[in-house]
Design a protein around this motif. Structure first.
Motif, PDB file in Angstrom:
ATOM      1  N   PRO A   7      17.645  13.047  44.914  1.00  0.00           N
ATOM      2  CA  PRO A   7      16.773  14.142  45.359  1.00  0.00           C
ATOM      3  C   PRO A   7      16.570  15.181  44.255  1.00  0.00           C
ATOM      4  N   ALA A   8      15.502  15.953  44.380  1.00  0.00           N
ATOM      5  CA  ALA A   8      15.268  17.055  43.443  1.00  0.00           C
ATOM      6  C   ALA A   8      16.327  18.133  43.628  1.00  0.00           C
ATOM      7  N   PHE A   9      16.810  18.251  44.861  1.00  0.00           N
ATOM      8  CA  PHE A   9      17.819  19.255  45.208  1.00  0.00           C
ATOM      9  C   PHE A   9      18.525  18.766  46.463  1.00  0.00           C
ATOM     10  N   ARG A  10      19.828  18.994  46.517  1.00  0.00           N
ATOM     11  CA  ARG A  10      20.613  18.607  47.702  1.00  0.00           C
ATOM     12  C   ARG A  10      21.331  19.839  48.224  1.00  0.00           C
ATOM     13  N   LEU A  11      21.228  20.038  49.536  1.00  0.00           N
ATOM     14  CA  LEU A  11      21.876  21.160  50.202  1.00  0.00           C
ATOM     15  C   LEU A  11      22.910  20.634  51.178  1.00  0.00           C
ATOM     16  N   PHE A  12      24.130  21.178  51.082  1.00  0.00           N
ATOM     17  CA  PHE A  12      25.204  20.876  52.015  1.00  0.00           C
ATOM     18  C   PHE A  12      25.373  22.106  52.906  1.00  0.00           C
ATOM     19  N   SER A  95      17.820  34.808  57.008  1.00  0.00           N
ATOM     20  CA  SER A  95      17.005  35.006  55.800  1.00  0.00           C
ATOM     21  C   SER A  95      17.879  35.120  54.553  1.00  0.00           C
ATOM     22  N   VAL A  96      19.096  35.641  54.670  1.00  0.00           N
ATOM     23  CA  VAL A  96      20.015  35.706  53.526  1.00  0.00           C
ATOM     24  C   VAL A  96      20.361  34.294  53.074  1.00  0.00           C
ATOM     25  N   TYR A  97      20.615  33.410  54.010  1.00  0.00           N
ATOM     26  CA  TYR A  97      20.937  32.019  53.692  1.00  0.00           C
ATOM     27  C   TYR A  97      19.748  31.374  52.977  1.00  0.00           C
ATOM     28  N   THR A  98      18.552  31.616  53.498  1.00  0.00           N
ATOM     29  CA  THR A  98      17.338  31.069  52.898  1.00  0.00           C
ATOM     30  C   THR A  98      17.160  31.580  51.469  1.00  0.00           C
ATOM     31  N   GLU A  99      17.346  32.870  51.280  1.00  0.00           N
ATOM     32  CA  GLU A  99      17.204  33.466  49.944  1.00  0.00           C
ATOM     33  C   GLU A  99      18.227  32.891  48.964  1.00  0.00           C
ATOM     34  N   LEU A 100      19.426  32.610  49.436  1.00  0.00           N
ATOM     35  CA  LEU A 100      20.441  32.029  48.558  1.00  0.00           C
ATOM     36  C   LEU A 100      20.073  30.597  48.165  1.00  0.00           C
ATOM     37  N   VAL A 101      19.533  29.834  49.102  1.00  0.00           N
ATOM     38  CA  VAL A 101      19.080  28.477  48.770  1.00  0.00           C
ATOM     39  C   VAL A 101      18.019  28.559  47.673  1.00  0.00           C
ATOM     40  N   GLU A 102      17.057  29.437  47.841  1.00  0.00           N
ATOM     41  CA  GLU A 102      15.995  29.587  46.840  1.00  0.00           C
ATOM     42  C   GLU A 102      16.554  30.070  45.501  1.00  0.00           C
ATOM     43  N   ILE A 147      23.958  17.063  55.185  1.00  0.00           N
ATOM     44  CA  ILE A 147      23.550  16.869  53.801  1.00  0.00           C
ATOM     45  C   ILE A 147      22.045  16.650  53.827  1.00  0.00           C
ATOM     46  N   ILE A 148      21.336  17.552  53.188  1.00  0.00           N
ATOM     47  CA  ILE A 148      19.877  17.575  53.251  1.00  0.00           C
ATOM     48  C   ILE A 148      19.323  17.387  51.845  1.00  0.00           C
ATOM     49  N   ASN A 149      18.465  16.387  51.693  1.00  0.00           N
ATOM     50  CA  ASN A 149      17.842  16.109  50.408  1.00  0.00           C
ATOM     51  C   ASN A 149      16.426  16.672  50.377  1.00  0.00           C
ATOM     52  N   PHE A 150      16.108  17.354  49.300  1.00  0.00           N
ATOM     53  CA  PHE A 150      14.788  17.939  49.103  1.00  0.00           C
ATOM     54  C   PHE A 150      14.016  17.098  48.088  1.00  0.00           C
ATOM     55  N   SER A 151      12.739  16.830  48.372  1.00  0.00           N
ATOM     56  CA  SER A 151      11.909  16.085  47.430  1.00  0.00           C
ATOM     57  C   SER A 151      11.397  16.982  46.311  1.00  0.00           C
ATOM     58  N   ALA A 152      11.398  18.299  46.543  1.00  0.00           N
ATOM     59  CA  ALA A 152      11.043  19.292  45.524  1.00  0.00           C
ATOM     60  C   ALA A 152      11.987  20.473  45.701  1.00  0.00           C
ATOM     61  N   ARG A 153      12.221  21.194  44.645  1.00  0.00           N
ATOM     62  CA  ARG A 153      13.118  22.345  44.727  1.00  0.00           C
ATOM     63  C   ARG A 153      12.532  23.401  45.666  1.00  0.00           C
ATOM     64  N   PRO A 154      13.365  23.929  46.571  1.00  0.00           N
ATOM     65  CA  PRO A 154      12.869  24.953  47.490  1.00  0.00           C
ATOM     66  C   PRO A 154      12.596  26.263  46.751  1.00  0.00           C
ATOM     67  N   THR A 155      11.416  26.804  46.970  1.00  0.00           N
ATOM     68  CA  THR A 155      11.050  28.072  46.349  1.00  0.00           C
ATOM     69  C   THR A 155      10.492  29.005  47.410  1.00  0.00           C
TER      70      THR A 155
END
Length: 178
Positions: A7-12, A95-102, A147-155
């Motif tokens: 994946p472009a990015f993986r989130l656990f 939204s804090v969690y979302t901002e940290l992922v980005e 475990i979540i795979n992203f096809s593009a980096r989350p922005t």
């Protein structure tokens, strides 16, 4: 659900393991894992290691129960694992969690060790309703790891494209096999 494409990015997303109720006069922040929670934390860490998973960075709430959930990762993944403890994961909204992922999407992978409802809300936000309902229709369980795979980096401002790669949820049956 396992995907062989890198994946472009993986989130656990790891919700803290089972915790006890606050004792009289004790702050919610200071709640500790209960006996089952300690076992769940150890099983989760061992399962992550057994699957050959190793996030580039772990962001963990400063709350006691999250720190106790993350601690076994040092033993199983190595003491050189980068774990950072952040107050906003305890005090902030989803939204804090979302901002940290980005903010950390420049890495290949990121683990967040946090709390409900924020972990569950982020899970639902990232995945479509059908996938989320099928995975955790009864709620995001303690010590549950998505475990979540992203096809593009989350922005910021973009539509995130992601798929659930794997779910790991320790059970007491797992503990009995140890």
């Amino acid at each position: 659900m396992q995907d062989s494409v890198v994946p472009a990015f993986r989130l656990f997303l790891l919700r803290h393991a089972r915790s006890g109720w606050a004792l009289p006069g004790q702050r919610d922040f200071d709640r500790t894992l209960d006996g089952i929670g300690y076992v769940e934390a150890e099983l989760t860490a061992q399962t992550i290691a057994d699957h050959g998973l190793r996030p580039d960075l772990i962001l963990c709430s400063t709350a006691t129960r999250c720190r106790q959930t993350a601690e076994p990762l040092y033993r199983t993944l190595g003491e050189d694992i980068d774990i950072r403890y952040l107050d906003p994961l305890y005090t902030g909204p989803t939204s804090v969690y979302t901002e940290l992922v980005e903010a950390y999407a420049d890495r290949s992978s990121l683990m967040i060790v946090g709390h409900n409802p924020m972990i569950e809300e982020l899970f639902w936000q990232i995945l479509d309703g059908t996938t989320a309902t099928t995975a955790f229709g009864d709620g995001y369980p303690p010590a549950g790891l998505a475990i979540i795979n992203f096809s593009a980096r989350p922005t910021a401002g973009s539509v995130w494209s992601a798929a659930l790669a794997q779910l790991l949820v320790p059970t007491l049956e797992d503990a009995e096999g140890q």
